[in-house]
Design a protein around this motif. Structure first.
Motif, short mmCIF file in Angstrom:
data_model
loop_
_atom_site.label_atom_id
_atom_site.label_comp_id
_atom_site.label_asym_id
_atom_site.label_seq_id
_atom_site.Cartn_x
_atom_site.Cartn_y
_atom_site.Cartn_z
N VAL A 193 8.34 -4.94 -4.74
CA VAL A 193 9.11 -4.25 -3.69
C VAL A 193 8.72 -4.74 -2.32
N SER A 194 7.41 -4.81 -2.05
CA SER A 194 6.98 -5.19 -0.70
C SER A 194 7.36 -6.63 -0.35
N ARG A 195 7.34 -7.51 -1.31
CA ARG A 195 7.66 -8.91 -1.03
C ARG A 195 9.15 -9.19 -1.00
N ALA A 238 0.83 -1.21 0.00
CA ALA A 238 0.00 0.00 0.00
C ALA A 238 0.87 1.26 0.00
N ARG A 239 1.93 1.25 0.76
CA ARG A 239 2.82 2.41 0.80
C ARG A 239 3.51 2.61 -0.54
N VAL A 240 3.97 1.54 -1.14
CA VAL A 240 4.63 1.64 -2.45
C VAL A 240 3.65 2.19 -3.48
N ARG A 241 2.42 1.69 -3.49
CA ARG A 241 1.40 2.19 -4.44
C ARG A 241 1.16 3.68 -4.25
N ARG A 242 1.03 4.13 -2.98
CA ARG A 242 0.79 5.55 -2.71
C ARG A 242 1.92 6.42 -3.24
N VAL A 243 3.16 6.00 -3.00
CA VAL A 243 4.31 6.79 -3.44
C VAL A 243 4.42 6.77 -4.96
N LEU A 244 4.15 5.64 -5.58
CA LEU A 244 4.17 5.60 -7.04
C LEU A 244 3.11 6.54 -7.62
N GLN A 245 1.96 6.57 -7.00
CA GLN A 245 0.85 7.40 -7.48
C GLN A 245 1.12 8.89 -7.28
N SER A 246 1.64 9.25 -6.12
CA SER A 246 1.75 10.66 -5.75
C SER A 246 3.16 11.23 -5.80
N GLY A 247 4.17 10.37 -5.76
CA GLY A 247 5.53 10.86 -5.62
C GLY A 247 5.80 11.17 -4.14
N LEU A 248 7.05 11.41 -3.81
CA LEU A 248 7.42 11.74 -2.43
C LEU A 248 8.80 12.39 -2.45
N GLY A 249 8.90 13.58 -1.90
CA GLY A 249 10.18 14.29 -1.91
C GLY A 249 10.65 14.48 -3.34
N VAL A 250 11.88 14.05 -3.64
CA VAL A 250 12.41 14.20 -5.00
C VAL A 250 11.93 13.10 -5.95
N MET A 251 11.27 12.08 -5.40
CA MET A 251 10.76 11.01 -6.25
C MET A 251 9.53 11.49 -7.00
N PRO A 252 9.55 11.34 -8.34
CA PRO A 252 8.39 11.79 -9.11
C PRO A 252 7.22 10.82 -9.00
N LEU A 263 2.91 4.91 -15.61
CA LEU A 263 2.61 3.49 -15.40
C LEU A 263 1.11 3.31 -15.22
N ASP A 264 0.58 2.23 -15.77
CA ASP A 264 -0.83 1.94 -15.55
C ASP A 264 -1.00 1.24 -14.20
N ALA A 265 -2.24 1.03 -13.81
CA ALA A 265 -2.54 0.44 -12.49
C ALA A 265 -1.92 -0.94 -12.34
N ALA A 266 -1.93 -1.75 -13.39
CA ALA A 266 -1.38 -3.11 -13.31
C ALA A 266 0.14 -3.06 -13.08
N ASP A 267 0.82 -2.13 -13.76
CA ASP A 267 2.26 -2.01 -13.56
C ASP A 267 2.59 -1.48 -12.16
N MET A 268 1.79 -0.52 -11.68
CA MET A 268 2.01 -0.02 -10.32
C MET A 268 1.82 -1.14 -9.31
N GLU A 269 0.81 -1.98 -9.53
CA GLU A 269 0.56 -3.09 -8.61
C GLU A 269 1.71 -4.10 -8.68
N ALA A 270 2.21 -4.38 -9.87
CA ALA A 270 3.34 -5.30 -10.02
C ALA A 270 4.56 -4.77 -9.28
N LEU A 271 4.84 -3.49 -9.42
CA LEU A 271 5.97 -2.88 -8.72
C LEU A 271 5.77 -2.93 -7.21
N ALA A 272 4.56 -2.59 -6.76
CA ALA A 272 4.26 -2.59 -5.33
C ALA A 272 4.44 -3.98 -4.73
N GLN A 273 3.96 -5.00 -5.44
CA GLN A 273 4.09 -6.37 -4.94
C GLN A 273 5.56 -6.81 -4.93
#
Length: 122
Positions: free
Chosen positions: A113-115, A81-95, A101-111
């Motif tokens: 990283v988190s795992r 959930a945290r990875v998805r939020r940061v991918l969606q909104s950015g954080l600090g210098v991270m865009p 990325l589409d929703a499926a790619d964001m979910e793949a990245l989130a899974q």
């Protein structure tokens, strides 16, 4: 060896509970293959296919990356959930990757990283 009493049959509810327990114990081969493909896609996005690639900035042993700009994900161990939020909104210098990325790619990245964060021991 004693034979089971033919009058002692499991109830339908008992059979359903046993089936649910078996399903919960492990994924079907098709579900496992889909999960593996999603994690592989997440790894590809992390290492090279996202623009910019996450590996440029982040250290994550499972990806073989040693970026020094963003946090070390093996130490941070973010949940999906945290990875998805940061991918969606950015954080600090991270865009934000919302337009990249589409929703499926964001979910793949989130899974991915988190795992995998913290899963590889030095």
């Amino acid at each position: 060896m004693a034979r089971p009493d033919p009058g002692m049959r499991p109830s339908p509810a008992g059979l359903w509970l046993a089936l649910l327990a078996l399903l919960a114990a492990g994924l079907s081969p098709a579900a496992q293959a889909a999960e593996d493909a999603q994690l592989q896609r997440g790894r590809e996005l992390f290492t090279a296919k996202a623009t910019p690639a996450c590996a440029v900035c982040h250290t994550l042993a499972a990806a073989g990356s040693s970026g020094e700009i963003g946090p070390v994900l093996d130490e941070l161990k973010p949940d999906a959930a945290r990875v998805r939020r940061v991918l969606q909104s950015g954080l600090g210098v991270m865009p934000s990757y919302a337009g990249k990325l589409d929703a499926a790619d964001m979910e793949a990245l989130a899974q991915f990283v988190s795992r995998s964060a913290g899963s590889v021991k030095p």
